[in-house]
Scaffold this motif. Structure first.
Motif, short mmCIF file in Angstrom:
data_model
loop_
_atom_site.label_atom_id
_atom_site.label_comp_id
_atom_site.label_asym_id
_atom_site.label_seq_id
_atom_site.Cartn_x
_atom_site.Cartn_y
_atom_site.Cartn_z
N UNK A 61 0.82 -1.21 0.00
CA UNK A 61 0.00 0.00 0.00
C UNK A 61 0.85 1.27 0.00
N UNK A 62 2.17 1.10 0.02
CA UNK A 62 3.06 2.24 -0.08
C UNK A 62 3.69 2.70 1.21
N UNK A 63 3.40 2.03 2.31
CA UNK A 63 4.00 2.41 3.58
C UNK A 63 5.44 1.89 3.63
N UNK A 68 5.40 1.40 8.79
CA UNK A 68 4.76 0.16 9.26
C UNK A 68 5.06 -0.04 10.74
N UNK A 69 6.31 0.17 11.12
CA UNK A 69 6.69 0.03 12.53
C UNK A 69 5.89 0.99 13.40
N UNK A 70 5.72 2.23 12.94
CA UNK A 70 4.93 3.21 13.69
C UNK A 70 3.47 2.77 13.80
N UNK A 71 2.93 2.25 12.69
CA UNK A 71 1.54 1.79 12.70
C UNK A 71 1.36 0.62 13.66
N UNK A 72 2.31 -0.31 13.63
CA UNK A 72 2.22 -1.46 14.55
C UNK A 72 2.31 -0.99 15.99
N UNK A 87 -4.20 4.13 12.08
CA UNK A 87 -4.26 3.82 10.66
C UNK A 87 -5.08 4.83 9.88
N UNK A 88 -6.19 5.31 10.44
CA UNK A 88 -7.02 6.27 9.71
C UNK A 88 -6.23 7.51 9.29
N UNK A 89 -5.54 8.11 10.24
CA UNK A 89 -4.77 9.32 9.93
C UNK A 89 -3.63 9.02 8.97
N UNK A 90 -2.94 7.93 9.22
CA UNK A 90 -1.80 7.56 8.37
C UNK A 90 -2.27 7.21 6.96
N UNK A 91 -3.40 6.51 6.86
CA UNK A 91 -3.92 6.14 5.54
C UNK A 91 -4.33 7.39 4.76
#
Length: 149
Positions: A61-63, A68-72, A87-91
């Motif tokens: 998805x381009x992360x 990804x580490x931040x999202x996890x 995820x909402x804000x990052x997406x």
């Protein structure tokens, strides 16, 4: 699979990655260090397959791996109260980035179509032609402005 976990090869096969990817993700902290069997083999919990699939999907998805580490990490601390962490804000941010890249690619596509239609065959000859659709003049102006700054 053994009763106490998946060995590296089993995990890699199940998740569709290679062994070097597992080791790399461990070094990056995306995967926790696994337990070891009495023989010294790495033993991963079965839910690591899902985690690896999540990581690979996020990359598609381009992360970046840092993102990804931040999202996890944000997922592990969902109740941190930070609205920009999930995820909402990052997406949404990633979508803006993707839309910008798509717009840039559309300009490139259209310019290449114009160059093909104009019969451009020689970059130097085309650059001398005022009808050339390639942005040589714009780039020259940008370079001149950059040199005077």
């Amino acid at each position: 699979m053994t009763g106490s976990g998946l060995r590296s090869g089993q995990l890699a096969d199940a998740a569709g990655v290679n062994l070097q990817t597992l080791r790399y993700y461990e070094r990056r902290g995306l995967l926790a260090s696994p337990q070891r069997s009495p023989g010294g083999h790495r033993l991963y919990p079965s839910d690591t397959v899902t985690l690896l699939r999540v990581i690979k999907t996020a990359q598609r998805l381009g992360f970046t791996l840092n993102e990804v580490a931040d999202l996890l990490d944000a997922g592990r601390h969902q109740h941190s109260g930070r609205p920009d962490a999930g995820l909402q804000a990052r997406a949404k941010d990633k979508l803006v980035e993707v839309e910008r890249k798509l717009a840039d690619l559309a300009v490139i596509r259209d310019t290449l179509h114009a160059a093909i239609s104009a019969g451009c065959d020689d970059l130097v000859a085309c650059a001398r032609n005022s009808c050339c659709p390639l942005p040589f003049a714009e780039l020259a102006e940008t370079n001149k402005r950059a040199e005077t700054c």
